[in-house]
Motif scaffolding. Structure first.
Motif, PDB file in Angstrom:
ATOM      1  N   ASP A 101      35.364  53.318  10.514  1.00 28.94           N
ATOM      2  CA  ASP A 101      34.571  52.085  10.476  1.00 28.94           C
ATOM      3  C   ASP A 101      34.335  51.550  11.881  1.00 28.94           C
ATOM      4  O   ASP A 101      33.290  50.959  12.145  1.00 28.94           O
ATOM      5  N   ILE A 102      35.329  51.733  12.765  1.00 30.27           N
ATOM      6  CA  ILE A 102      35.222  51.287  14.158  1.00 30.27           C
ATOM      7  C   ILE A 102      35.684  52.429  15.057  1.00 30.27           C
ATOM      8  O   ILE A 102      36.735  53.032  14.816  1.00 30.27           O
ATOM      9  N   THR A 103      34.900  52.712  16.092  1.00 34.19           N
ATOM     10  CA  THR A 103      35.268  53.720  17.096  1.00 34.19           C
ATOM     11  C   THR A 103      35.358  53.058  18.461  1.00 34.19           C
ATOM     12  O   THR A 103      34.415  52.385  18.887  1.00 34.19           O
ATOM     13  N   VAL A 104      36.490  53.221  19.128  1.00 30.42           N
ATOM     14  CA  VAL A 104      36.668  52.706  20.484  1.00 30.42           C
ATOM     15  C   VAL A 104      36.056  53.701  21.457  1.00 30.42           C
ATOM     16  O   VAL A 104      36.219  54.912  21.305  1.00 30.42           O
ATOM     17  N   SER A 105      35.330  53.200  22.449  1.00 33.58           N
ATOM     18  CA  SER A 105      34.651  54.081  23.403  1.00 33.58           C
ATOM     19  C   SER A 105      35.672  54.924  24.160  1.00 33.58           C
ATOM     20  O   SER A 105      36.783  54.480  24.447  1.00 33.58           O
ATOM     21  N   PRO A 106      35.308  56.178  24.513  1.00 25.79           N
ATOM     22  CA  PRO A 106      36.245  57.023  25.266  1.00 25.79           C
ATOM     23  C   PRO A 106      36.479  56.453  26.658  1.00 25.79           C
ATOM     24  O   PRO A 106      35.533  56.229  27.415  1.00 25.79           O
ATOM     25  N   ALA A 107      37.730  56.203  26.975  1.00 27.42           N
ATOM     26  CA  ALA A 107      38.072  55.598  28.267  1.00 27.42           C
ATOM     27  C   ALA A 107      39.539  55.837  28.564  1.00 27.42           C
ATOM     28  O   ALA A 107      40.326  56.153  27.677  1.00 27.42           O
ATOM     29  N   ILE A 108      39.893  55.666  29.832  1.00 24.40           N
ATOM     30  CA  ILE A 108      41.296  55.705  30.243  1.00 24.40           C
ATOM     31  C   ILE A 108      41.820  54.288  30.105  1.00 24.40           C
ATOM     32  O   ILE A 108      41.634  53.451  30.984  1.00 24.40           O
ATOM     33  N   GLU A 109      42.434  53.993  28.976  1.00 22.51           N
ATOM     34  CA  GLU A 109      42.801  52.613  28.695  1.00 22.51           C
ATOM     35  C   GLU A 109      43.978  52.139  29.529  1.00 22.51           C
ATOM     36  O   GLU A 109      44.144  50.958  29.753  1.00 22.51           O
ATOM     37  N   VAL A 110      44.825  53.077  29.949  1.00 24.81           N
ATOM     38  CA  VAL A 110      45.981  52.713  30.774  1.00 24.81           C
ATOM     39  C   VAL A 110      45.692  53.147  32.208  1.00 24.81           C
ATOM     40  O   VAL A 110      45.677  54.327  32.520  1.00 24.81           O
ATOM     41  N   GLY A 160      30.402  54.761  13.078  1.00 24.39           N
ATOM     42  CA  GLY A 160      30.736  53.363  12.820  1.00 24.39           C
ATOM     43  C   GLY A 160      30.399  52.461  13.994  1.00 24.39           C
ATOM     44  O   GLY A 160      29.640  52.820  14.901  1.00 24.39           O
ATOM     45  N   SER A 161      30.988  51.278  13.976  1.00 26.09           N
ATOM     46  CA  SER A 161      30.777  50.315  15.065  1.00 26.09           C
ATOM     47  C   SER A 161      31.462  50.803  16.340  1.00 26.09           C
ATOM     48  O   SER A 161      32.548  51.377  16.277  1.00 26.09           O
ATOM     49  N   LEU A 162      30.829  50.549  17.470  1.00 21.99           N
ATOM     50  CA  LEU A 162      31.369  51.008  18.756  1.00 21.99           C
ATOM     51  C   LEU A 162      31.946  49.824  19.532  1.00 21.99           C
ATOM     52  O   LEU A 162      31.245  48.855  19.807  1.00 21.99           O
ATOM     53  N   PHE A 163      33.238  49.919  19.868  1.00 25.81           N
ATOM     54  CA  PHE A 163      33.928  48.899  20.658  1.00 25.81           C
ATOM     55  C   PHE A 163      34.140  49.434  22.077  1.00 25.81           C
ATOM     56  O   PHE A 163      34.683  50.526  22.247  1.00 25.81           O
ATOM     57  N   ALA A 164      33.704  48.665  23.060  1.00 24.66           N
ATOM     58  CA  ALA A 164      33.862  49.060  24.465  1.00 24.66           C
ATOM     59  C   ALA A 164      35.224  48.618  24.991  1.00 24.66           C
ATOM     60  O   ALA A 164      35.734  47.560  24.614  1.00 24.66           O
ATOM     61  N   VAL A 165      35.793  49.430  25.891  1.00 21.55           N
ATOM     62  CA  VAL A 165      37.104  49.125  26.478  1.00 21.55           C
ATOM     63  C   VAL A 165      36.916  48.198  27.676  1.00 21.55           C
ATOM     64  O   VAL A 165      36.076  48.439  28.542  1.00 21.55           O
TER      65      VAL A 165
END
Length: 475
Positions: free
Chosen positions: A206-215, A247-252
């Motif tokens: 339902d929600i996909t977080v954008s590919p990123a280096i979160e740490v 699904g919805s895209l959430f940006a980091v």
């Protein structure tokens, strides 16, 4: 679709409704995203979550499912599900045509008899279709994707991200074209952004977080700027490959300590957001040993620049008071494995509802000047610690439930004495019961927090929770 239903004056805490059309679920925010391992809440099955309120959004860490089930297995499974559905549809149409032709041939008297039989059959069918505590309804299953593969059911929503919460603060260096992350075994995995989006289309979240280096870690300024540029590049690639299945895209968002890099990244990100292709935000680089004051400042500084109509989420093993700090800064979704951490330490959350100690001015003419002293006196009379270690020998003969008055399955059916025995003999049922209870109590905390925001009692609620945590440490 996110709608703000209530916003407090002079504060950023707010209530909202997040509609997820794929799963036909509407979440009341602030809410809790339950962490999973390979799609399952650890120590529990999907059937165990039926009677827990507000647990409708489950987080999936991609590194945990790269090998099992893997991309090829998911593709084959989705293809099989689609072929099965396409073969079922013409059969249904034929059955409808046969029923219509039979009705024309049968007289009115026989039709009445057949209707009676159909009514009885429908009653039997409904009884078989009811969702019970022992099993889930097959008709409620998702059409395909990871929910269907694991049998999670269509009533639960998935939140896909590339960061593994268990290894927060530990990361491998990535390249310009590949993201390095940790598997559940702690091994190094390289995933390209295009592979990540391909996985997302097969998982069908339902929600996909954008590919990123979160740490980001405590790197030099040059390295941090490189990582930020990579994440923006990968976000644009994710937007280009966004479909209805991802699904919805959430940006980091990078809540970096350096305000210059942080604001520069935000300016570039907000230009992308203006196009309307980003549906929300995920805060990264938090809960990495920074101070509480520093964390609050970073969150408040960033949320001031963000558009209000988009939801904001955060990842981290936050305690009750830390969650309240995040919500006060304007966070809507909290992805935390805090209940699981408590369970694995044999700790049980004894959430004492502080709302019963909060009274309005009109109802309390004889109220004391200092509200904190009033709450402390009530707690001294009948003190129960906020966290109870059921491995303690004092619970050996205790026939009380985990928390008196709790309506979870564990408290209704079992006692502290029984779970103490299970822990002492290392029986896995102890983990199941404790995790059920901790998740239930955690969800009740969010429910009471929403009530406090709605009734303009958030500050009093926060003070009461902080006092409970301090009293627990003293005892």
């Amino acid at each position: 679709m996110f709608i703000i239903t209530h916003e407090e004056e002079n504060r950023k805490s707010r209530l909202g409704k997040l509609t997820l059309p794929k799963s036909s679920i509407t979440l009341e925010t602030p809410c809790f995203i339950c962490s999973t391992q390979r799609g399952f809440v650890r120590h529990l099955t999907p059937d165990n979550l039926i009677n827990i309120p507000d647990i409708e959004l489950l987080s999936i860490n991609l590194p945990q499912i790269v090998y099992k089930p893997g991309l090829t297995t998911l593709k084959r499974f989705n293809k099989h599900c689609q072929e099965k559905e396409s073969s079922i549809e013409p059969k249904k149409e034929k059955e409808k045509d046969q029923l219509i032709s039979n009705k024309k041939e049968i007289g009115k008297e026989k039709e009445k008899e057949q209707e009676k039989e159909n009514v009885n059959n429908l009653k039997i069918g409904k009884e078989n279709k009811i969702v019970t505590e022992k099993g889930t309804n097959k008709n409620n299953q998702a059409k395909d994707g990871l929910k269907r593969y694991y049998g999670i059911g269509s009533k639960k929503a998935l939140f896909l991200k590339i960061r593994n919460s268990e290894f927060a603060g530990f990361y491998y260096p990535s390249t310009d074209e590949k993201i390095a992350c940790c598997s559940s075994e702690g091994t190094k995995i390289f995933i390209t952004p295009s592979e990540y989006m391909e996985f997302a289309s097969e998982i069908n979240p339902d929600i996909t977080v954008s590919p990123a280096i979160e740490v980001v870690g405590n790197n030099k300024r040059d390295k941090i700027e490189k990582q930020v540029k990579r994440s923006l590049k990968w976000l644009n690639l994710a937007i280009s490959k966004k479909t209805s299945r991802t699904g919805s895209l959430f940006a980091v968002l990078y809540a970096i300590e350096d305000p210059k890099i942080r604001n520069k990244y935000l300016d570039q990100l907000l230009k992308v957001v203006k196009n309307g292709k980003v549906d929300g935000f995920v805060f990264g680089c938090l809960f990495l040993n920074e101070s509480r004051i520093e964390r609050k400042k970073r969150i408040s500084d960033i949320t001031e620049l963000l558009p209000k109509e988009l939801p904001r989420s955060i990842v981290g093993d936050a305690t009750l008071s830390q969650i309240l700090d995040c919500v006060e800064g304007g966070i809507d979704l909290i992805n935390s494995s805090f209940p699981l951490k408590l369970t694995e330490l044999n700790l049980v959350l004894n959430y004492q509802n502080p709302l019963q100690n909060i009274r309005s001015e009109n109802e309390n003419n004889n109220q004391k000047k200092n509200k904190n002293e009033d709450i402390e006196n009530e707690n001294k009379k009948q003190f129960e610690p906020l966290l109870m270690n059921l491995r303690n020998i004092k619970y050996e003969d205790d026939n009380k439930p985990f928390v008196v008055g709790c309506q979870c399955f564990a408290c209704k059916n079992h006692t502290r004495k029984y779970v103490y025995h299970l822990i002492s003999v290392r029986e896995m049922t102890a983990m199941i019961l404790m995790n059920l209870h901790n998740i239930y109590q955690y969800s009740l905390f969010f429910k009471d927090m929403r009530w406090a925001i709605k009734n303009h009692k958030f500050i009093q609620f926060k003070e009461a929770i902080e006092l409970l945590e301090k009293s627990n440490l003293k005892k």
